[in-house]
Each structure stands twice: as structure tokens, then as C-alpha cells.
Write a protein that holds these residues in place. Structure first.
Motif, mmCIF file in Angstrom:
data_model
loop_
_atom_site.group_PDB
_atom_site.id
_atom_site.type_symbol
_atom_site.label_atom_id
_atom_site.label_comp_id
_atom_site.label_asym_id
_atom_site.label_seq_id
_atom_site.Cartn_x
_atom_site.Cartn_y
_atom_site.Cartn_z
ATOM 1 N N ASP A 195 0.839 -1.197 0.000
ATOM 2 C CA ASP A 195 0.000 0.000 0.000
ATOM 3 C C ASP A 195 0.880 1.255 0.000
ATOM 4 O O ASP A 195 1.570 1.528 0.992
ATOM 5 C CB ASP A 195 -0.895 -0.003 1.232
ATOM 6 C CG ASP A 195 -1.815 1.221 1.278
ATOM 7 O OD1 ASP A 195 -1.864 1.968 0.282
ATOM 8 O OD2 ASP A 195 -2.460 1.421 2.324
ATOM 9 N N PRO A 196 0.882 2.051 -1.092
ATOM 10 C CA PRO A 196 1.736 3.246 -1.161
ATOM 11 C C PRO A 196 1.473 4.251 -0.039
ATOM 12 O O PRO A 196 2.379 5.007 0.323
ATOM 13 C CB PRO A 196 1.378 3.855 -2.523
ATOM 14 C CG PRO A 196 0.858 2.717 -3.330
ATOM 15 C CD PRO A 196 0.137 1.842 -2.345
ATOM 16 N N SER A 197 0.263 4.281 0.514
ATOM 17 C CA SER A 197 -0.036 5.244 1.579
ATOM 18 C C SER A 197 0.746 4.946 2.855
ATOM 19 O O SER A 197 0.830 5.793 3.746
ATOM 20 C CB SER A 197 -1.532 5.248 1.883
ATOM 21 O OG SER A 197 -1.951 3.998 2.425
ATOM 22 N N SER A 198 1.332 3.757 2.932
ATOM 23 C CA SER A 198 2.100 3.397 4.121
ATOM 24 C C SER A 198 3.579 3.735 3.990
ATOM 25 O O SER A 198 4.336 3.598 4.950
ATOM 26 C CB SER A 198 1.945 1.900 4.408
ATOM 27 O OG SER A 198 2.579 1.127 3.399
ATOM 28 N N TRP A 199 3.997 4.167 2.805
ATOM 29 C CA TRP A 199 5.414 4.440 2.573
ATOM 30 C C TRP A 199 5.790 5.815 3.106
ATOM 31 O O TRP A 199 5.193 6.830 2.731
ATOM 32 C CB TRP A 199 5.734 4.367 1.087
ATOM 33 C CG TRP A 199 5.448 3.035 0.464
ATOM 34 C CD1 TRP A 199 5.327 1.831 1.101
ATOM 35 C CD2 TRP A 199 5.221 2.773 -0.921
ATOM 36 N NE1 TRP A 199 5.048 0.835 0.207
ATOM 37 C CE2 TRP A 199 4.977 1.384 -1.051
ATOM 38 C CE3 TRP A 199 5.205 3.564 -2.064
ATOM 39 C CZ2 TRP A 199 4.720 0.795 -2.278
ATOM 40 C CZ3 TRP A 199 4.963 2.983 -3.297
ATOM 41 C CH2 TRP A 199 4.722 1.600 -3.392
ATOM 42 N N ARG A 200 6.797 5.858 3.948
ATOM 43 C CA ARG A 200 7.285 7.119 4.502
ATOM 44 C C ARG A 200 8.794 7.050 4.706
ATOM 45 O O ARG A 200 9.338 5.990 5.015
ATOM 46 C CB ARG A 200 6.608 7.428 5.843
ATOM 47 C CG ARG A 200 5.213 8.005 5.689
ATOM 48 C CD ARG A 200 4.476 8.136 6.998
ATOM 49 N NE ARG A 200 3.207 8.831 6.823
ATOM 50 C CZ ARG A 200 2.135 8.329 6.233
ATOM 51 N NH1 ARG A 200 2.192 7.109 5.752
ATOM 52 N NH2 ARG A 200 1.021 9.027 6.108
ATOM 53 N N CYS A 201 9.431 8.189 4.538
ATOM 54 C CA CYS A 201 10.857 8.284 4.831
ATOM 55 C C CYS A 201 11.070 7.997 6.314
ATOM 56 O O CYS A 201 10.406 8.587 7.180
ATOM 57 C CB CYS A 201 11.382 9.678 4.473
ATOM 58 S SG CYS A 201 13.080 9.975 4.996
ATOM 59 N N GLN A 202 11.970 7.086 6.630
ATOM 60 C CA GLN A 202 12.202 6.702 8.009
ATOM 61 C C GLN A 202 12.967 7.765 8.799
ATOM 62 O O GLN A 202 13.075 7.677 10.018
ATOM 63 C CB GLN A 202 12.946 5.365 8.054
ATOM 64 C CG GLN A 202 12.099 4.208 7.548
ATOM 65 C CD GLN A 202 12.833 2.895 7.508
ATOM 66 O OE1 GLN A 202 12.800 2.184 6.528
ATOM 67 N NE2 GLN A 202 13.525 2.553 8.585
ATOM 68 N N ASP A 203 13.456 8.769 8.098
ATOM 69 C CA ASP A 203 14.177 9.848 8.767
ATOM 70 C C ASP A 203 13.297 11.077 8.986
ATOM 71 O O ASP A 203 13.238 11.615 10.086
ATOM 72 C CB ASP A 203 15.405 10.240 7.948
ATOM 73 C CG ASP A 203 16.177 11.391 8.573
ATOM 74 O OD1 ASP A 203 16.732 11.195 9.657
ATOM 75 O OD2 ASP A 203 16.209 12.481 7.964
ATOM 76 N N SER A 204 12.588 11.492 7.922
ATOM 77 C CA SER A 204 11.828 12.747 7.987
ATOM 78 C C SER A 204 10.325 12.569 8.001
ATOM 79 O O SER A 204 9.596 13.510 8.313
ATOM 80 C CB SER A 204 12.205 13.638 6.794
ATOM 81 O OG SER A 204 11.787 13.023 5.579
ATOM 82 N N THR A 207 6.560 11.724 2.325
ATOM 83 C CA THR A 207 5.824 10.693 1.587
ATOM 84 C C THR A 207 6.065 10.768 0.082
ATOM 85 O O THR A 207 5.419 10.054 -0.678
ATOM 86 C CB THR A 207 4.312 10.833 1.854
ATOM 87 O OG1 THR A 207 3.882 12.150 1.473
ATOM 88 C CG2 THR A 207 3.998 10.594 3.323
ATOM 89 N N GLU A 208 6.974 11.616 -0.356
ATOM 90 C CA GLU A 208 7.270 11.754 -1.779
ATOM 91 C C GLU A 208 8.761 11.566 -2.030
ATOM 92 O O GLU A 208 9.586 11.739 -1.123
ATOM 93 C CB GLU A 208 6.832 13.134 -2.297
ATOM 94 C CG GLU A 208 5.328 13.369 -2.212
ATOM 95 C CD GLU A 208 4.944 14.741 -2.735
ATOM 96 O OE1 GLU A 208 5.854 15.552 -2.991
ATOM 97 O OE2 GLU A 208 3.745 14.999 -2.884
ATOM 98 N N ASN A 209 9.087 11.208 -3.288
ATOM 99 C CA ASN A 209 10.483 11.019 -3.695
ATOM 100 C C ASN A 209 11.185 10.034 -2.768
ATOM 101 O O ASN A 209 12.228 10.312 -2.190
ATOM 102 C CB ASN A 209 11.225 12.365 -3.710
ATOM 103 C CG ASN A 209 12.594 12.267 -4.375
ATOM 104 O OD1 ASN A 209 12.871 11.341 -5.127
ATOM 105 N ND2 ASN A 209 13.469 13.223 -4.068
ATOM 106 N N GLY A 230 12.112 18.391 -2.774
ATOM 107 C CA GLY A 230 12.596 17.120 -3.297
ATOM 108 C C GLY A 230 12.870 16.062 -2.257
ATOM 109 O O GLY A 230 12.512 14.914 -2.430
ATOM 110 N N GLY A 231 13.520 16.392 -1.153
ATOM 111 C CA GLY A 231 13.811 15.387 -0.151
ATOM 112 C C GLY A 231 14.846 15.862 0.848
ATOM 113 O O GLY A 231 15.378 16.964 0.743
ATOM 114 N N LEU A 252 10.419 4.130 -5.188
ATOM 115 C CA LEU A 252 9.070 3.625 -4.952
ATOM 116 C C LEU A 252 8.078 4.363 -5.847
ATOM 117 O O LEU A 252 8.132 5.583 -5.993
ATOM 118 C CB LEU A 252 8.692 3.789 -3.492
ATOM 119 C CG LEU A 252 9.475 2.905 -2.511
ATOM 120 C CD1 LEU A 252 9.067 3.188 -1.077
ATOM 121 C CD2 LEU A 252 9.276 1.428 -2.839
ATOM 122 N N GLY A 253 7.177 3.595 -6.438
ATOM 123 C CA GLY A 253 6.211 4.167 -7.372
ATOM 124 C C GLY A 253 6.571 3.915 -8.817
ATOM 125 O O GLY A 253 5.764 4.148 -9.711
#
Length: 265
Positions: A195-204, A207-209, A230-231, A252-253
Motif C-alpha cells: 500500500d503506497p499510503s504506508s510508505w514514509r521516509c524513516q528519517d523525515s 511521503t514523496e520522492n 525534493g527530499g 518507490l512508485g
């Protein structure tokens, strides 16, 4: 319908509109796939009547008739328009006015146009959507980030689908990484949900890039753009903090049954 936009004296108002749209502009790095030879939806190319339009945000290309569709789907506003005009030279030696056919080592046949019987002229311009404003790339009043991004697209290697063996087989140009052959995948209990809605940067928490390390399962955001978007650079930071032993990441994506965007640090 023909291409209605014509070059005219560039006004500062047009340049200012371009400046307002630079938020999404990116500069491709050596690991960025730039698709600049053919439209995603048709066979339009730089040789088409209106040329080809390469997004300075996604580095994908579309023909003139698909600009509205692509703008609605991606929100991409600034494009590099590439137009190639090929004219036959006036004087030709008898017998030298056609294509040649050569036998390939694969057993297929390859059709080759004689380059010496054509004159080619390529023009580049910046095209703004949805206003449909064209400004020559050579115009020095364009924002520097736009000119740098467009110039990088021009210089980028071809990464499109190419035909081989007479067009019967299709393959994508790829660079093989030595780290992919014996890819290390740590058994650390990390599981990535589909599920893409569960993807998050583990540092910040962004939810994008997002980039997934193929060895550790760590999800980190990409590098920061020149304007701060960007990130946070977490994916690169993770690579460095783990001793630079796990260099392969997938964006991802982009994962499909046909492939994905993979980057090696």
C-alpha cells in the motif's frame, strides 16, 4: 491542427511567467533516466511537425497533441521542446539517393538512412503550460535553473526503447550493476507493505520522492533540490552510515512488471 505558437520578441511578462513555474524544475543527474526520443503515447519524435516536449520535472516526453493530457496528469508546466528538421541536400550523385540495407550479426536486417544526403537542423525552446508560451532556449533572460536543466536534458544519453532485428524485438537500454548479481538482502524482519499510503521516509516522514534500499529495506527520501524541495537526502545518508556496502535503491512508485528506476550509489 498546425502548431499555432510562433516565436516572437520575448517579453519580460512571458519570462516572469516561466519564473513563476520553476518550482518543479529538476536537474537530471547521471542516474536519471531521460526519455527524450519518442512520445509516451504516440510515435511523435523531434522529427514530428511540432517536435517533442520533454518535461523538466519528470524527464518524460510527449507530442504536442498530448500536452494537455500530460499537464493534467502530472502538473508539469515547463518543457524542453526539441524540433529536428531534416532536409534533403539538393545535389546528389546518381545512385546515392536511397537507404542502404545491411546484414546484422543477429541475422536480422537493419535499414540505414544515408546521413550524407540530409542536412539536419535542431532547435530548442522552453515551452510553458498551460499558457503555451515558447521562448528560445538561447534566451539569456530565462531563469538559470531552467537553462541548466534543459541543457542537461540535451546532453543526457538516450534511454528510450530501441528496436532491434528489424523492429521485431524491443529492449530497454540498461546499465548493469556489479552489485545486482549477488545482491545482499539482510534478514532483518523489515517488510514493505504494497500500500503506497504506508510508505514514509524513516528519517523525515516525507511521503514523496522515496527510495527503497534493496539490501536493508530502509526507505529514505531522495536528494534535496536546489530550491529546498525534493527530499532530505536520507537515502544517501543511510548508504553512507551503513559503510557504503548497500548501494542499490529503487524509487518507490516506479516498479512495474516491465522494470523500475534503480540507482546505484
Amino acid at each position: 491542427s498546425g502548431f499555432l505558437e510562433k516565436f516572437s520578441e520575448v517579453g519580460m511578462e512571458d519570462v516572469e511567467k516561466v519564473r513563476e513555474a520553476i518550482g518543479g524544475v529538476k536537474i537530471p543527474d547521471p542516474g536519471t533516466r531521460v526519455l527524450k526520443s519518442e512520445c509516451l503515447f504516440s510515435f511523435d519524435s523531434p522529427l514530428s511537425e511540432n517536435g517533442l516536449f520533454t518535461s523538466l520535472s519528470t524527464f518524460q516526453s510527449v507530442g504536442y497533441d498530448y500536452l494537455d493530457l500530460y499537464f493534467r496528469k502530472t502538473g508539469s508546466r515547463l518543457y524542453l521542446q526539441t524540433k529536428l528538421v531534416r532536409r534533403r541536400k539538393e545535389k546528389q550523385d546518381e545512385g546515392d539517393n536511397g537507404p542502404t540495407i545491411s546484414q546484422k550479426s543477429t541475422g536480422g536486417m537493419k535499414l540505414q538512412l544515408r546521413e550524407d544526403i540530409f542536412d539536419e537542423t535542431t532547435s530548442f525552446s522552453i515551452f510553458l503550460m498551460p499558457e503555451r508560451i515558447s521562448i528560445p532556449l538561447s534566451d539569456e533572460s530565462l531563469p538559470e535553473i531552467v537553462r541548466v536543466s534543459a541543457s542537461a536534458v540535451v546532453a543526457a544519453p538516450e534511454n528510450d526503447l530501441v528496436a532491434d532485428a528489424g523492429g521485431a524485438d524491443w529492449e530497454e537500454k540498461r546499465q548493469e550493476s556489479k552489485y545486482a548479481k549477488d545482491l545482499i538482502q539482510l534478514d532483518n524482519g523489515i517488510r514493505i507493505l504494497p500500500d503506497p499510503s504506508s510508505w514514509r521516509c524513516q528519517d523525515s516522514g516525507m511521503t514523496e520522492n522515496l527510495w527503497l534500499n534493496l539490501s536493508t529495506g530502509y526507505i529514505g527520501s531522495g536528494r534535496k533540490n536546489w530550491d529546498g524541495t525534493g527530499g532530505s537526502g536520507a537515502a544517501l545518508k543511510h548508504f553512507e552510515e551503513t559503510g557504503k556496502r548497500y548501494p542499490l535503491c529503487v524509487k518507490l512508485g516506479t516498479i512495474t512488471s516491465h522494470g523500475a528506476d534503480v540507482f546505484s550509489y
